[in-house]
Design an enzyme around this catalytic site. Structure first.
Site, PDB file in Angstrom:
ATOM      1  N   GLY A 138     -32.686  66.076 -34.763  1.00  0.00           N
ATOM      2  CA  GLY A 138     -33.475  66.819 -35.520  1.00  0.00           C
ATOM      3  C   GLY A 138     -34.114  65.842 -36.651  1.00  0.00           C
ATOM      4  N   ARG A 177     -34.311  66.137 -28.469  1.00  0.00           N
ATOM      5  CA  ARG A 177     -32.884  66.192 -27.513  1.00  0.00           C
ATOM      6  C   ARG A 177     -33.015  66.303 -26.417  1.00  0.00           C
ATOM      7  NH1 ARG A 177     -32.150  70.033 -31.844  1.00  0.00           N
ATOM      8  NH2 ARG A 177     -31.199  68.949 -33.841  1.00  0.00           N
ATOM      9  N   SER A 188     -26.912  60.974 -31.283  1.00  0.00           N
ATOM     10  CA  SER A 188     -27.845  59.881 -31.045  1.00  0.00           C
ATOM     11  C   SER A 188     -27.074  58.758 -30.887  1.00  0.00           C
ATOM     12  CB  SER A 188     -28.821  59.879 -31.891  1.00  0.00           C
ATOM     13  OG  SER A 188     -29.666  60.996 -31.924  1.00  0.00           O
ATOM     14  N   ASP A 191     -28.344  66.951 -42.489  1.00  0.00           N
ATOM     15  CA  ASP A 191     -27.068  67.527 -42.674  1.00  0.00           C
ATOM     16  C   ASP A 191     -26.100  66.750 -43.520  1.00  0.00           C
ATOM     17  OD1 ASP A 191     -28.206  69.556 -41.169  1.00  0.00           O
ATOM     18  OD2 ASP A 191     -27.333  68.645 -39.211  1.00  0.00           O
ATOM     19  N   ASP A 225     -24.894  61.929 -35.133  1.00  0.00           N
ATOM     20  CA  ASP A 225     -23.893  61.274 -34.345  1.00  0.00           C
ATOM     21  C   ASP A 225     -24.082  61.260 -32.847  1.00  0.00           C
ATOM     22  OD1 ASP A 225     -21.672  60.344 -35.719  1.00  0.00           O
ATOM     23  OD2 ASP A 225     -21.005  62.155 -36.465  1.00  0.00           O
ATOM     24  N   ASP A 246     -23.799  64.792 -42.186  1.00  0.00           N
ATOM     25  CA  ASP A 246     -22.639  65.349 -41.272  1.00  0.00           C
ATOM     26  C   ASP A 246     -22.271  63.980 -40.523  1.00  0.00           C
ATOM     27  OD1 ASP A 246     -24.477  65.418 -39.460  1.00  0.00           O
ATOM     28  OD2 ASP A 246     -23.764  67.218 -38.579  1.00  0.00           O
ATOM     29  N   GLY A 284     -26.539  76.386 -59.761  1.00  0.00           N
ATOM     30  CA  GLY A 284     -25.867  77.265 -60.297  1.00  0.00           C
ATOM     31  C   GLY A 284     -25.318  78.475 -59.343  1.00  0.00           C
ATOM     32  N   THR A 309     -30.480  62.411 -40.481  1.00  0.00           N
ATOM     33  CA  THR A 309     -30.162  63.979 -40.756  1.00  0.00           C
ATOM     34  C   THR A 309     -30.086  64.345 -41.941  1.00  0.00           C
ATOM     35  OG1 THR A 309     -28.658  65.687 -39.849  1.00  0.00           O
ATOM     36  CG2 THR A 309     -27.751  63.447 -40.020  1.00  0.00           C
ATOM     37  N   ARG A 340     -25.997  72.611 -39.765  1.00  0.00           N
ATOM     38  CA  ARG A 340     -25.339  72.797 -38.607  1.00  0.00           C
ATOM     39  C   ARG A 340     -23.902  73.172 -38.785  1.00  0.00           C
ATOM     40  NH1 ARG A 340     -26.519  69.041 -33.343  1.00  0.00           N
ATOM     41  NH2 ARG A 340     -27.193  67.689 -34.953  1.00  0.00           N
TER      42      ARG A 340
HETATM   43  P1  ADP Z   1     -27.997  64.060 -33.446  1.00  0.00           P
HETATM   44  O1  ADP Z   1     -28.306  62.727 -33.175  1.00  0.00           O
HETATM   45  O2  ADP Z   1     -28.783  64.740 -34.483  1.00  0.00           O
HETATM   46  O3  ADP Z   1     -26.637  64.375 -33.754  1.00  0.00           O
HETATM   47  P2  ADP Z   1     -28.095  65.657 -30.771  1.00  0.00           P
HETATM   48  O4  ADP Z   1     -26.068  65.809 -30.864  1.00  0.00           O
HETATM   49  O5  ADP Z   1     -28.697  66.589 -30.448  1.00  0.00           O
HETATM   50  O6  ADP Z   1     -28.527  65.188 -32.426  1.00  0.00           O
HETATM   51  O7  ADP Z   1     -28.322  64.197 -30.095  1.00  0.00           O
HETATM   52  C1  ADP Z   1     -29.594  63.800 -29.925  1.00  0.00           C
HETATM   53  C2  ADP Z   1     -29.466  63.220 -28.443  1.00  0.00           C
HETATM   54  O8  ADP Z   1     -28.623  61.857 -28.053  1.00  0.00           O
HETATM   55  C3  ADP Z   1     -29.216  64.039 -27.232  1.00  0.00           C
HETATM   56  O9  ADP Z   1     -30.177  64.977 -26.972  1.00  0.00           O
HETATM   57  C4  ADP Z   1     -28.649  62.968 -26.387  1.00  0.00           C
HETATM   58  O10 ADP Z   1     -30.104  62.710 -25.689  1.00  0.00           O
HETATM   59  C5  ADP Z   1     -28.115  62.091 -26.963  1.00  0.00           C
HETATM   60  N1  ADP Z   1     -26.714  62.140 -26.547  1.00  0.00           N
HETATM   61  C6  ADP Z   1     -26.014  63.031 -27.630  1.00  0.00           C
HETATM   62  N2  ADP Z   1     -24.776  63.086 -27.141  1.00  0.00           N
HETATM   63  C7  ADP Z   1     -24.744  62.083 -26.226  1.00  0.00           C
HETATM   64  C8  ADP Z   1     -23.640  61.706 -25.415  1.00  0.00           C
HETATM   65  N3  ADP Z   1     -22.279  61.864 -25.434  1.00  0.00           N
HETATM   66  N4  ADP Z   1     -23.987  60.629 -24.472  1.00  0.00           N
HETATM   67  C9  ADP Z   1     -25.301  59.884 -24.292  1.00  0.00           C
HETATM   68  N5  ADP Z   1     -26.231  60.561 -24.991  1.00  0.00           N
HETATM   69  C10 ADP Z   1     -25.884  61.588 -25.804  1.00  0.00           C
HETATM   70  O1  F6P Z   2     -29.404  68.562 -37.417  1.00  0.00           O
HETATM   71  C1  F6P Z   2     -30.365  69.243 -38.132  1.00  0.00           C
HETATM   72  C2  F6P Z   2     -30.370  70.678 -37.942  1.00  0.00           C
HETATM   73  O2  F6P Z   2     -31.587  70.965 -38.958  1.00  0.00           O
HETATM   74  C3  F6P Z   2     -29.272  71.525 -38.485  1.00  0.00           C
HETATM   75  O3  F6P Z   2     -29.203  71.747 -39.784  1.00  0.00           O
HETATM   76  C4  F6P Z   2     -29.635  72.646 -37.781  1.00  0.00           C
HETATM   77  O4  F6P Z   2     -28.166  73.350 -37.442  1.00  0.00           O
HETATM   78  C5  F6P Z   2     -30.313  72.275 -36.347  1.00  0.00           C
HETATM   79  O5  F6P Z   2     -30.807  71.019 -36.727  1.00  0.00           O
HETATM   80  C6  F6P Z   2     -31.319  73.099 -36.082  1.00  0.00           C
HETATM   81  O6  F6P Z   2     -31.905  72.522 -34.826  1.00  0.00           O
HETATM   82  P1  F6P Z   2     -33.413  72.867 -34.316  1.00  0.00           P
HETATM   83  O7  F6P Z   2     -34.368  72.476 -34.909  1.00  0.00           O
HETATM   84  O8  F6P Z   2     -33.250  72.944 -32.658  1.00  0.00           O
HETATM   85  O9  F6P Z   2     -33.385  74.501 -34.540  1.00  0.00           O
END
Ligand code: ADP
Ligand code: F6P
Length: 320
Positions: free
Chosen positions: A11, A72, A105, A127, A103, A129, A185, A125, A171
């Site tokens: 995102g 993604r 990415s 989030d 995480d 998180d 508040g 991000t 998320r």
């Molecule tokens: P974020 O980086 O915000 O956590 P995603 O979890 O969607 O977002 O991950 C972003 C991209 O990173 C995924 O679409 C994929 O290309 C890559 N990715 C995620 N998990 C893995 C993984 N376990 N191994 C390799 N690439 C990954």
């Molecule tokens: O990780 C950022 C975020 O905006 C989260 O807060 C939310 O759950 C998700 O991405 C939404 O993803 P998408 O843009 O695919 O709807």
């Protein structure tokens, strides 16, 4: 390293452009050239890359979103996709990559590092998180955006003696909800990390209504078990206070980055390139107790992070 790549993934978050700008200009100052990889890992697989010089990142620090685009990429999770990405890196002479994302990415960055392309992760991000860091680029801007929107809701909520039940993003995490809740508040904050008895929340609203409070804001994290429409209906039925549900949605991801996001992004971009320039990869940049540090990417991915329970308590105590 002579040539490095930079990409944004997952995102988008306000401040990603500031991070890319910093990566580009720091690399140039160290005699390296930079390739901008577009649409996250998809750009690596498809060879969708642009040369970035100091002027390519002019006029970007104040802009939300990411001018490199983001995506993604399910293809990148396959060995075939990863091998195509590596072949393209070799073809373009990319010796290291700065990956700005969450995480997920970072997992991609770890896999690339394991296959001989050193990567440095930068946390981006809204989030907040990512376990390895106290702070992620975009969080401050998103909180301020959410706060401003809830302030506007409060005007109408107050005028009608209503209860506004507002869903914020995050998320599976409640960081954005908790901080926003305190800032506006809120009468109650509902987050996935903390088990909350809804009937107690509703009873508190009923009780404070009797003691003179006429309008209410309830902030609900999107990862909370019950949706905002259901919660609003329950509050209205059980307290007779007219209630409305609002989902803030993707507007929280947009907008010009705050000072905090621009400055931290710039510092993180600088540190990431310093590491690559020394031939150091497989690390992530982290914000820890006010300092920018770096950690091993494997260590970073094995860490856990917990919501600040004291802040949750403070939110409850100050919302009577
Ligand atoms: P974020 O980086 O915000 O956590 P995603 O979890 O969607 O977002 O991950 C972003 C991209 O990173 C995924 O679409 C994929 O290309 C890559 N990715 C995620 N998990 C893995 C993984 N376990 N191994 C390799 N690439 C990954
Ligand atoms: O990780 C950022 C975020 O905006 C989260 O807060 C939310 O759950 C998700 O991405 C939404 O993803 P998408 O843009 O695919 O709807």
């Amino acid at each position: 390293m002579k040539t490095i790549g930079v990409l944004t993934s997952g995102g988008d978050a306000p401040g990603m452009n500031a991070a890319v700008r910093s990566v580009v200009r720091t690399a140039i100052s160290l005699g390296m050239t930079v390739k901008g990889i577009r649409r996250g890992y998809n750009g690596l697989i498809d060879g969708d890359m642009i040369d970035l010089d100091a002027r390519s990142v002019s006029d970007t620090i104040q802009r939300g979103g990411t001018f490199l685009y983001t995506a993604r990429s399910p293809r990148f999770k396959t060995e075939e996709g990863m091998q195509e990405a590596i072949a393209n890196c070799k073809r373009e002479g990319i010796e290291g990559i700065v990956v700005i994302g969450g995480d997920g990415s970072y997992r991609g960055a770890r896999d690339l590092s394991e296959r001989g392309i050193p990567c440095i992760g930068i946390p981006g991000t809204i989030d907040n998180d990512i376990s390895s860091t106290d702070y992620t680029i975009g969080f401050d801007t998103a909180m301020n955006t959410a706060m401003e929107m809830v302030d506007k809701l409060r005007d109408t909520s107050q005028s009608h003696d209503r209860c506004s039940v507002v869903q914020v993003m995050g998320r599976h995490a409640g960081y954005l909800a908790l901080q926003t809740g305190i800032a506006v508040g809120a009468a109650a904050v509902l987050v996935p990390e903390i088990e909350t008895d809804l009937s107690e929340v509703i009873e508190k609203i009923r009780h404070t209504n009797e003691s003179g409070k006429k309008h209410f804001i309830v902030i609900v994290a999107e990862g909370y078990k019950t949706d905002v429409q259901t919660i609003a209906k329950m509050i209205q039925e059980q307290t007779k206070i007219e209630s409305r549900a609002t989902v803030l949605g993707h507007v929280q991801r947009g907008g010009s980055p705050s000072v905090r996001d621009r400055v931290i992004a710039t510092e993180m971009g600088y540190n990431a390139v310093q590491l690559l320039s020394q031939g150091i990869g497989n690390r992530v940049i982290c914000y820890q107790k006010g300092d920018i540090i770096d950690r091993d990417i494997f260590e970073a991915l094995s860490m856990t992070k917990t919501l600040d329970h004291k802040m949750f308590e403070i939110s409850n105590v100050t919302s009577i």
